[in-house]
Design a protein around this motif. Structure first.
Motif, PDB file in Angstrom:
ATOM      1  N   LYS A 243      59.225  47.005  47.151  1.00 36.57           N
ATOM      2  CA  LYS A 243      59.753  48.024  48.063  1.00 36.57           C
ATOM      3  C   LYS A 243      58.927  49.301  48.013  1.00 36.57           C
ATOM      4  CE  LYS A 243      64.039  50.522  49.134  1.00 36.57           C
ATOM      5  NZ  LYS A 243      64.160  50.059  50.529  1.00 36.57           N
ATOM      6  N   TRP A 244      58.476  49.670  46.816  1.00 34.22           N
ATOM      7  CA  TRP A 244      57.777  50.945  46.644  1.00 34.22           C
ATOM      8  C   TRP A 244      56.285  50.860  46.906  1.00 34.22           C
ATOM      9  CZ3 TRP A 244      60.562  51.963  41.373  1.00 34.22           C
ATOM     10  CH2 TRP A 244      61.826  52.510  41.613  1.00 34.22           C
ATOM     11  N   TYR A 245      55.655  49.749  46.599  1.00 38.41           N
ATOM     12  CA  TYR A 245      54.199  49.669  46.601  1.00 38.41           C
ATOM     13  C   TYR A 245      53.711  48.576  47.551  1.00 38.41           C
ATOM     14  CZ  TYR A 245      54.778  52.378  42.318  1.00 38.41           C
ATOM     15  OH  TYR A 245      55.133  53.342  41.405  1.00 38.41           O
ATOM     16  N   LYS A 246      52.697  48.927  48.324  1.00 37.12           N
ATOM     17  CA  LYS A 246      52.023  47.957  49.182  1.00 37.12           C
ATOM     18  C   LYS A 246      50.928  47.253  48.389  1.00 37.12           C
ATOM     19  CE  LYS A 246      52.878  50.760  53.285  1.00 37.12           C
ATOM     20  NZ  LYS A 246      52.273  51.503  54.412  1.00 37.12           N
ATOM     21  N   PRO A 247      50.470  46.083  48.860  1.00 35.94           N
ATOM     22  CA  PRO A 247      49.424  45.356  48.109  1.00 35.94           C
ATOM     23  C   PRO A 247      48.176  46.189  47.861  1.00 35.94           C
ATOM     24  CG  PRO A 247      50.378  43.941  49.786  1.00 35.94           C
ATOM     25  CD  PRO A 247      50.954  45.298  50.012  1.00 35.94           C
ATOM     26  N   GLU A 248      47.782  47.016  48.858  1.00 37.83           N
ATOM     27  CA  GLU A 248      46.565  47.807  48.663  1.00 37.83           C
ATOM     28  C   GLU A 248      46.755  48.898  47.608  1.00 37.83           C
ATOM     29  OE1 GLU A 248      48.351  49.181  52.699  1.00 37.83           O
ATOM     30  OE2 GLU A 248      48.043  47.311  51.589  1.00 37.83           O
ATOM     31  N   ASP A 249      48.017  49.344  47.412  1.00 38.54           N
ATOM     32  CA  ASP A 249      48.268  50.337  46.363  1.00 38.54           C
ATOM     33  C   ASP A 249      47.974  49.763  44.982  1.00 38.54           C
ATOM     34  OD1 ASP A 249      49.090  52.166  48.265  1.00 38.54           O
ATOM     35  OD2 ASP A 249      51.188  51.546  48.157  1.00 38.54           O
ATOM     36  N   ALA A 250      48.402  48.503  44.774  1.00 39.07           N
ATOM     37  CA  ALA A 250      48.157  47.867  43.488  1.00 39.07           C
ATOM     38  C   ALA A 250      46.659  47.701  43.232  1.00 39.07           C
ATOM     39  CB  ALA A 250      48.854  46.502  43.441  1.00 39.07           C
ATOM     40  N   ILE A 251      45.906  47.335  44.265  1.00 36.69           N
ATOM     41  CA  ILE A 251      44.457  47.160  44.098  1.00 36.69           C
ATOM     42  C   ILE A 251      43.798  48.499  43.817  1.00 36.69           C
ATOM     43  CG2 ILE A 251      42.339  46.446  45.271  1.00 36.69           C
ATOM     44  CD1 ILE A 251      44.060  44.404  46.794  1.00 36.69           C
ATOM     45  N   HIS A 252      44.221  49.532  44.523  1.00 36.46           N
ATOM     46  CA  HIS A 252      43.697  50.884  44.280  1.00 36.46           C
ATOM     47  C   HIS A 252      43.880  51.282  42.816  1.00 36.46           C
ATOM     48  CE1 HIS A 252      42.112  52.903  47.779  1.00 36.46           C
ATOM     49  NE2 HIS A 252      43.059  52.396  48.543  1.00 36.46           N
ATOM     50  N   LYS A 253      45.104  51.066  42.296  1.00 33.87           N
ATOM     51  CA  LYS A 253      45.423  51.538  40.964  1.00 33.87           C
ATOM     52  C   LYS A 253      44.831  50.650  39.869  1.00 33.87           C
ATOM     53  CE  LYS A 253      49.790  53.774  42.295  1.00 33.87           C
ATOM     54  NZ  LYS A 253      49.581  55.077  41.681  1.00 33.87           N
ATOM     55  N   ARG A 254      44.767  49.322  40.110  1.00 34.76           N
ATOM     56  CA  ARG A 254      44.338  48.390  39.062  1.00 34.76           C
ATOM     57  C   ARG A 254      42.824  48.159  39.051  1.00 34.76           C
ATOM     58  NH1 ARG A 254      48.169  44.508  37.255  1.00 34.76           N
ATOM     59  NH2 ARG A 254      46.794  42.771  37.796  1.00 34.76           N
ATOM     60  N   GLU A 255      42.202  48.205  40.224  1.00 31.15           N
ATOM     61  CA  GLU A 255      40.781  47.871  40.294  1.00 31.15           C
ATOM     62  C   GLU A 255      39.910  49.031  40.752  1.00 31.15           C
ATOM     63  OE1 GLU A 255      39.848  44.188  42.127  1.00 31.15           O
ATOM     64  OE2 GLU A 255      41.803  43.296  41.692  1.00 31.15           O
ATOM     65  N   GLY A 256      40.528  50.098  41.256  1.00 33.47           N
ATOM     66  CA  GLY A 256      39.753  51.263  41.651  1.00 33.47           C
ATOM     67  C   GLY A 256      39.461  51.297  43.136  1.00 33.47           C
TER      68      GLY A 256
END
Length: 708
Positions: A243-256
């Protein structure tokens, strides 16, 4: 009359009958229109018939779009975004020109889309009609949820766990998600999931349970589940993560960010798209070769400006200009795009107090493609959001490939080389060399004056620059088109091969101008260290309410080029313009960056004056203490047994006596001054008599000598 896509034509006899132009053929002879008030497919009309009706006064162009909306992405619900994006993909698949305007071919395309997207043909037709009638942009496909039911944005709260009951009982208790649990989930995701080691979501959940929902076992010393209290389930944890995070948010935070942009970001446009036709704009920025001074204080040098140029590749016309002292960023980019899309005559009058003719720079169109390099602000999510909302394709050139937008690069060199000899404070070849001049000391132009010079250069190159190496087409040669940028642009506009669109000023404000937070205070609407007011605030007594109930925050849109006005969005279609209150009118022509620079200088001066201020305060305290000490000593001289008797019963009579004493002292001073003046007059008269006697005596001596 020049007709372009998205023009609105209103009947003078029936004001409710408004037609939108949705397509113009390449020969500029036929166009398709829709009635924005009725649900119907586009119908064709000859352009000569429309021009004839316009000349007879039967139709007029409308400046306000009834369907224009402004909405922030974060304000939309997931359902609205899902419906809009699905409809947008459908439109991109079937909205082929000119096939979509032929009834038979349109019917075939609708049936194919209905099968591919698992929608009824009725729904596909509804999306098409909505797209055409509401402005042909992505947000035109938003459902009208805002007009009915409860507004979105508030999370529903539960007293017990939501969802179906468990099929099998367990010793672990479950409960409804509370605000405290939400904060635990958010902290755990940031701490255990969004890290570069890229652990699984299950690992983050287990770490959360170990840290927040466990207790130490007395026998083993290990942490075990605290089953006496409810525990968050993995499904609940996973639900709030989605609900809070989109897939691209996770990639931004985890992989840069770099990895996301290289391998995961959306790829829009094509680097090989044919630009033979107006409407492909190249945009780039550089640092100006001149030092500028502040418009508020010409003794303050504010450095060199950032100059953005937007150039139409086909005609080589400069279609937009942005000048500021803000670093290359999303905000400075918005300034350049806003200038590109708005009426240049209005811009020059409003921002620069500069008059230009209607035909000097008649370019205020939205392109179909924007060509940009790899600058951070030009590959940002901010620019992506802008171009998606305006239905513009974006092409990003490869790294270290300036030749792909050589027209824009060359214009920077031409413009700055042409004006450099005329401008004091401009940088020459000996800049930063030993023995070279310090060009900062010669700066005399402020940002507004420098912008006026650049606008004059743009007008010169657009209207008088003969492009001797321009590859004229056979049609241009046959029609005797001279290779001058503005003539080539007008020819391309007349031929309709660029598919340009217009945009009203309200739409520019909502889609281009940045937004920020302002505060409603008793003094006015506080934003950027200035205060504003508007008719709505006065009518609804905002400032009185702020003084009674306290200040509150509100979102405003602003133009970084001018602090004279800000804009409050009332709803998705209406804005309120706020202007400076009277005491801040002296800042009307200032830029936002200049106000920031002025505030920094004031803080610096205040810091430098701290020592003198403290010394003055200490001297004042010592003077007061000295006067008080003398008064105490004089009081002791009149004391009896260490105490001074105070006559507090006759204060009024004492006050009258003191007043009489003061009057006598003042009269004595006046009399003394009058006596001094009379003595000065007598002395002056005596001096005059003495001089006259000496003169007569000398005269007699001379006459006596002559007689001898």
């Amino acid at each position: 009359m020049q007709l372009v896509i998205n023009d609105l034509l209103q009947s003078t006899e029936n004001p409710d009958h408004i037609q939108r132009i949705v397509w113009v053929d390449n020969k500029n002879q036929l166009c398709f229109l829709v009635n924005i008030r009725k649900l119907s497919f586009p119908y064709s009309e000859g352009i000569h018939n429309i021009e004839a009706s316009f000349n007879r006064g039967e139709i007029i162009k409308v400046k306000t779009d009834p369907w224009a909306i402004s909405v922030d992405e974060e304000d939309l619900s997931e359902s609205e975004i899902e419906i809009r994006d699905k409809a947008w993909r459908l439109i991109n698949q079937i909205c082929l020109t000119p096939e979509i305007f032929d009834p038979k071919q349109r019917s075939a395309l609708i049936k194919i889309a209905s099968k591919d997207f698992a929608l009824s043909t009725k729904t596909v037709r509804k999306y098409l009609i909505r797209y055409w009638t509401r402005g042909m942009i992505k947000n035109a496909l938003l459902p009208d949820f805002n007009n009915c039911g409860k507004q979105y944005g508030m999370d529903r709260k539960y007293n017990k766990k939501a969802g179906r009951k468990f099929a099998y009982s367990s010793s672990i208790q479950r409960g409804a998600i509370t605000d405290e649990w939400k904060e635990i989930i958010r902290i755990s995701l940031e701490k255990y999931y969004f890290i570069r080691s890229k652990p699984s979501l299950k690992y983050a959940y287990q770490q959360m349970v170990k840290e927040y929902f466990s207790k130490e076992d007395e026998k083993s010393g290990y942490k075990v589940l605290d089953v006496e209290k409810p525990i968050i389930s993995y499904d609940q944890f996973y639900y709030w993560y989605r609900k809070w995070y989109k897939p691209e948010d996770a990639i931004h935070k985890r992989e840069g960010r770099r990895e996301f942009l290289q391998n995961y970001r959306a790829i829009t446009g094509s680097a090989t798209e044919d630009s033979m036709g107006i409407g492909t704009y190249a945009i780039d920025a550089t640092i100006g070769d001149i030092y500028l001074v502040s418009s508020l204080d010409r003794n303050i040098v504010i450095g060199r400006s950032i100059v953005y140029l937007c150039v139409d590749i086909f005609s080589r016309t400069i279609v937009g200009l942005g000048v500021g002292i803000e670093n290359m960023s999303g905000q400075s980019l918005r300034v350049a795009l806003a200038n590109t899309f708005e009426n240049k005559k209005d811009f020059c009058k409003r921002t620069l107090d500069m008059e230009i003719g209607n035909d000097d720079w008649p370019i205020h169109y939205v392109p179909h493609t924007l060509l940009a390099d790899r600058g951070s602000e030009l590959i940002s999510n901010e620019l992506t959001q802008i171009v998606e909302n305006l239905n513009i394709k974006i092409q990003n050139t490869g790294s270290y490939r300036p030749e792909l937008k050589s027209v824009c690069e060359k214009y920077f060199h031409i413009v700055q080389q042409h004006i450099s000899p005329f401008l004091p404070g401009s940088i020459q070849k000996d800049y930063m060399k030993r023995g070279g001049q310090d060009y900062r000391k010669k700066a005399v132009l402020n940002l507004s004056e420098y912008t006026q010079i650049l606008v004059r250069c743009v007008l010169y190159y657009n209207n008088h620059n003969f492009l001797s190496d321009y590859p004229l087409t056979q049609n241009m040669i046959d029609e005797k088109i001279r290779p001058i940028p503005i003539e080539i642009f007008k020819w391309g506009l007349h031929k309709g091969n660029g598919q340009l669109r217009t945009m009203l000023l309200d739409a520019i404000r909502s889609n281009i101008y940045p937004k920020s937070q302002a505060t409603v205070t008793p003094k006015g609407i506080h934003f950027g260290n200035l205060y504003y007011t508007c008719s709505k605030a006065v009518k609804e007594r905002w400032f009185s309410n702020a003084r009674i109930q306290g200040n509150w925050k509100m979102e405003v849109y602003y133009n970084p080029q001018s602090v004279a006005t800000i804009y409050i969005r009332i709803d998705r279609q209406n804005y309120e313009v706020c202007s400076l209150i009277e005491q801040y009118e002296m800042y009307r022509d200032a830029k936002e960056e200049e106000l920031v620079s002025l505030k920094e200088n004031l803080r610096l001066q205040k810091a430098e004056y701290v020592e003198a201020q403290m010394n003055g305060a200490m001297q004042l305290a010592q003077d007061i203490e000295s006067i008080v000490k003398q008064a105490k000593e004089k009081t002791k001289d009149q004391s009896l047994n260490g105490e001074v008797p105070k006559d507090i019963k006759n204060i009024r009579e004492n006050r009258e006596k003191e007043r009489e004493v003061l009057k006598r002292e003042q009269q004595a001073v006046i009399d003394q001054q009058n006596i001094g003046k009379q003595l000065n007059k007598v002395n002056h008269d005596l001096e005059s008599v003495n001089v006259l006697d000496i003169f007569r005596k000398k005269q007699k001596e001379v006459l006596r000598d002559e007689d001898k």
